[in-house]
Write an enzyme that holds these catalytic residues in place. Sequence first.
Site, PDB file in Angstrom:
ATOM      1  N   CYS A 101     -21.936  23.266  21.528  1.00 43.11           N
ATOM      2  CA  CYS A 101     -20.637  23.796  21.068  1.00 43.11           C
ATOM      3  C   CYS A 101     -20.232  25.056  21.831  1.00 43.11           C
ATOM      4  CB  CYS A 101     -20.621  24.062  19.570  1.00 43.11           C
ATOM      5  SG  CYS A 101     -18.909  24.277  19.025  1.00 43.11           S
ATOM      6  N   CYS A 124     -14.062  20.218  20.140  1.00 41.83           N
ATOM      7  CA  CYS A 124     -14.452  21.560  19.768  1.00 41.83           C
ATOM      8  C   CYS A 124     -13.320  22.176  18.955  1.00 41.83           C
ATOM      9  CB  CYS A 124     -14.705  22.362  21.045  1.00 41.83           C
ATOM     10  SG  CYS A 124     -15.477  23.925  20.687  1.00 41.83           S
ATOM     11  N   THR A 132     -21.798  18.302  21.474  1.00 43.51           N
ATOM     12  CA  THR A 132     -21.282  18.529  20.112  1.00 43.51           C
ATOM     13  C   THR A 132     -21.647  17.358  19.195  1.00 43.51           C
ATOM     14  OG1 THR A 132     -19.203  17.347  20.523  1.00 43.51           O
ATOM     15  CG2 THR A 132     -19.203  19.710  21.021  1.00 43.51           C
ATOM     16  N   GLY A 147     -27.853  13.060  15.951  1.00 43.23           N
ATOM     17  CA  GLY A 147     -27.952  11.819  16.727  1.00 43.23           C
ATOM     18  C   GLY A 147     -28.959  10.854  16.141  1.00 43.23           C
ATOM     19  N   GLN A 153     -24.868  21.990  11.520  1.00 46.00           N
ATOM     20  CA  GLN A 153     -24.747  23.231  12.298  1.00 46.00           C
ATOM     21  C   GLN A 153     -23.300  23.681  12.533  1.00 46.00           C
ATOM     22  OE1 GLN A 153     -27.388  22.861  15.874  1.00 46.00           O
ATOM     23  NE2 GLN A 153     -28.332  21.199  14.750  1.00 46.00           N
TER      24      GLN A 153
HETATM   25  P1  FAD Z   1     -29.938  18.275  16.501  1.00 44.62           P
HETATM   26  O1  FAD Z   1     -28.981  17.914  15.420  1.00 44.62           O
HETATM   27  O2  FAD Z   1     -30.134  19.705  16.808  1.00 44.62           O
HETATM   28  O3  FAD Z   1     -31.315  17.571  16.108  1.00 44.62           O
HETATM   29  C1  FAD Z   1     -32.464  17.582  16.882  1.00 44.62           C
HETATM   30  C2  FAD Z   1     -33.630  17.241  15.959  1.00 44.62           C
HETATM   31  O4  FAD Z   1     -34.799  16.994  16.730  1.00 44.62           O
HETATM   32  C3  FAD Z   1     -33.957  18.379  14.993  1.00 44.62           C
HETATM   33  O5  FAD Z   1     -33.885  17.927  13.669  1.00 44.62           O
HETATM   34  C4  FAD Z   1     -35.376  18.803  15.402  1.00 44.62           C
HETATM   35  O6  FAD Z   1     -36.164  19.203  14.310  1.00 44.62           O
HETATM   36  C5  FAD Z   1     -35.887  17.524  16.040  1.00 44.62           C
HETATM   37  N1  FAD Z   1     -36.963  17.744  17.000  1.00 44.62           N
HETATM   38  C6  FAD Z   1     -37.057  18.694  17.959  1.00 44.62           C
HETATM   39  N2  FAD Z   1     -38.210  18.556  18.652  1.00 44.62           N
HETATM   40  C7  FAD Z   1     -38.834  17.485  18.133  1.00 44.62           C
HETATM   41  C8  FAD Z   1     -40.044  16.798  18.447  1.00 44.62           C
HETATM   42  N3  FAD Z   1     -40.853  17.214  19.420  1.00 44.62           N
HETATM   43  N4  FAD Z   1     -40.358  15.704  17.727  1.00 44.62           N
HETATM   44  C9  FAD Z   1     -39.546  15.250  16.747  1.00 44.62           C
HETATM   45  N5  FAD Z   1     -38.387  15.850  16.410  1.00 44.62           N
HETATM   46  C10 FAD Z   1     -38.052  16.948  17.092  1.00 44.62           C
HETATM   47  N6  FAD Z   1     -20.450  20.361  17.030  1.00 44.62           N
HETATM   48  C11 FAD Z   1     -19.190  19.873  16.744  1.00 44.62           C
HETATM   49  O7  FAD Z   1     -18.955  18.679  16.942  1.00 44.62           O
HETATM   50  N7  FAD Z   1     -18.200  20.654  16.263  1.00 44.62           N
HETATM   51  C12 FAD Z   1     -18.405  21.959  16.006  1.00 44.62           C
HETATM   52  O8  FAD Z   1     -17.514  22.659  15.543  1.00 44.62           O
HETATM   53  C13 FAD Z   1     -19.719  22.525  16.270  1.00 44.62           C
HETATM   54  N8  FAD Z   1     -19.979  23.829  16.041  1.00 44.62           N
HETATM   55  C14 FAD Z   1     -21.249  24.314  16.206  1.00 44.62           C
HETATM   56  C15 FAD Z   1     -21.499  25.644  15.896  1.00 44.62           C
HETATM   57  C16 FAD Z   1     -22.784  26.155  16.012  1.00 44.62           C
HETATM   58  C17 FAD Z   1     -23.036  27.607  15.671  1.00 44.62           C
HETATM   59  C18 FAD Z   1     -23.855  25.306  16.428  1.00 44.62           C
HETATM   60  C19 FAD Z   1     -25.260  25.830  16.499  1.00 44.62           C
HETATM   61  C20 FAD Z   1     -23.595  23.981  16.763  1.00 44.62           C
HETATM   62  C21 FAD Z   1     -22.298  23.471  16.667  1.00 44.62           C
HETATM   63  N9  FAD Z   1     -21.990  22.163  17.016  1.00 44.62           N
HETATM   64  C22 FAD Z   1     -20.722  21.658  16.786  1.00 44.62           C
HETATM   65  C23 FAD Z   1     -22.964  21.351  17.789  1.00 44.62           C
HETATM   66  C24 FAD Z   1     -23.696  20.295  16.975  1.00 44.62           C
HETATM   67  O9  FAD Z   1     -24.257  20.854  15.806  1.00 44.62           O
HETATM   68  C25 FAD Z   1     -24.790  19.688  17.845  1.00 44.62           C
HETATM   69  O10 FAD Z   1     -24.215  19.286  19.080  1.00 44.62           O
HETATM   70  C26 FAD Z   1     -25.412  18.467  17.188  1.00 44.62           C
HETATM   71  O11 FAD Z   1     -25.951  18.799  15.931  1.00 44.62           O
HETATM   72  C27 FAD Z   1     -26.510  17.922  18.104  1.00 44.62           C
HETATM   73  O12 FAD Z   1     -27.187  16.864  17.495  1.00 44.62           O
HETATM   74  P2  FAD Z   1     -28.582  16.342  18.108  1.00 44.62           P
HETATM   75  O13 FAD Z   1     -28.998  15.202  17.270  1.00 44.62           O
HETATM   76  O14 FAD Z   1     -28.467  16.188  19.567  1.00 44.62           O
HETATM   77  O15 FAD Z   1     -29.558  17.586  17.867  1.00 44.62           O
END
Ligand code: FAD
Length: 438
Positions: free
Chosen positions: A185, A366, A332, A37, A66
């Site tokens: 996910c 998904c 996701t 994000g 991921q």
């Molecule tokens: P993230 O990408 O997790 O990023 C959060 C970031 O915040 C990290 O880099 C972390 O270091 C940072 N952070 C945390 N705390 C702090 C802080 N205090 N200060 C500053 N930074 C901080 N999605 C799909 O669309 N299709 C799929 O097939 C799919 N399969 C998946 C399979 C698995 C096994 C997993 C684990 C996930 C899967 N996903 C899938 C889900 C997808 O990866 C996540 O929904 C997505 O990456 C979420 O993005 P985000 O930016 O919300 O969080």
Amino acid sequence: MSGHSCRRMQRVLVQFTRSYSEGGRHYKVVIAGGGTGGCSVGARACRTFGRGNVAIIEPAKHHYYQPMWTLVGAGIKQVENSSALMKDVLPSGCHHYEQRVQEFNPEKNTVILSNGEKLSYDYLVIGLGIQINLNKVEGLIPALKADRNVCTNYVREYVEKTFPAIQDFRGGNAIFTFPNTPIKCAGAPQKIMYLADEYWRKAGVRDKATVMFNTSLGVIFGVKKYAASLMPIVERKGIQLNLRRNLVSVDHSKKTATFELLDSEKGEKITYDYDFLHVAPPMSAPDILKNSTSPIVDASGFLDVNKLTCQHNKFPNIFGVGDCTNIPTAKTAAAIASQNKIVHTGIKEVEAGKQPSGQYDGYTSCPLITGYHHCILAEFGFEGVPLETFPLNQAKERRTMFHMKKDIMPEIYWNMLLKGYWGGPKPYRKIMHLGTGK
Ligand code: FAD
Ligand code: UQ1
């Protein structure tokens, strides 16, 4: 209040809060988190607001794709294929603070970093992801560390244990779990089960195994259309589906896993011997949000945003993206494809003194991998309404969808989504549904 006075009020509010920003380096946009994000919104914000006007606070050295971890767990990809240096994926025009956000002060428009530094902002985007809580299952951390038959695709440190554990399995109980918390996910806990099942069939050990899916849910999958396709697959594969069972402890010295029976009034538990255990761990909002003393989160600890616009419900200059928000849709990367564009448009609209016009429909996807060559591409929105992209029955297992998940999605992710050029497949869906009123 009329639309006009509402907009004026919002402008005044933003200006009011801006003038109260105090101290620290100031940015037009500060982004907390450089995951899917944060990175995608950051790329768009840098293009709009120019070099040096956007800061991303992200402590991790690596960014991970991921969704590839399911394929890593099945031995189809290497974990290195899922990784990039954070400095190489964050937009080049932004200032990267390699720190954690330690404190949000939304009333003052500031954030405090782990080194004590203070940043102030006009707009704040929060994309901190969801927190994995391995410690909420008694004995799980020691088991993951010491027992080669216990694995989880959800954690970078352990995902490489999964395939050797699958290869090592010679029969007995193979248990796959789904926790009693929100998770990212929600299909991933069962995808790895279908892959393992196929591997064990080819290896000739499947007839010596009991494969079970012990899930806290009351159904195999939360969206009816796809649950209806998954049930015959579970039956075909001879998988034991145990509903409303939540993993509470693992004892790796005895090789047992204990589950609470969620519908038992007496709080009964059941213990299984395991020969293979894949755990989808409990998750929650990140501690920094959950424990926040400012009113930025809801009662569950997730960031409190408007589900249509991703704008914060109390602070109009704060937006949320991804897994850390309380948007009622499956968490996701696919959901973020839609959300990142809505957040960026919303910021520009507030900047222009308007209300955000976003109409997020909850789009999420998904890819339910059901074997080494097959996948059901589940796509849906709020309330589990199917929002499909392709003019075919997406509830069917297909080779094309597997190819899309394995080969095409990573390209879209690294080259389009993270660079702020992918707003999800909605335009195609719109064309598909043209005239149907959907
Ligand atoms: P993230 O990408 O997790 O990023 C959060 C970031 O915040 C990290 O880099 C972390 O270091 C940072 N952070 C945390 N705390 C702090 C802080 N205090 N200060 C500053 N930074 C901080 N999605 C799909 O669309 N299709 C799929 O097939 C799919 N399969 C998946 C399979 C698995 C096994 C997993 C684990 C996930 C899967 N996903 C899938 C889900 C997808 O990866 C996540 O929904 C997505 O990456 C979420 O993005 P985000 O930016 O919300 O969080
Ligand atoms: C998607 O946009 C996306 O983000 C890049 C994913 O995350 C990896 C997905 O898994 C899916 C399925 C989509 C949706 C895209 C199409 C073309 C259906």
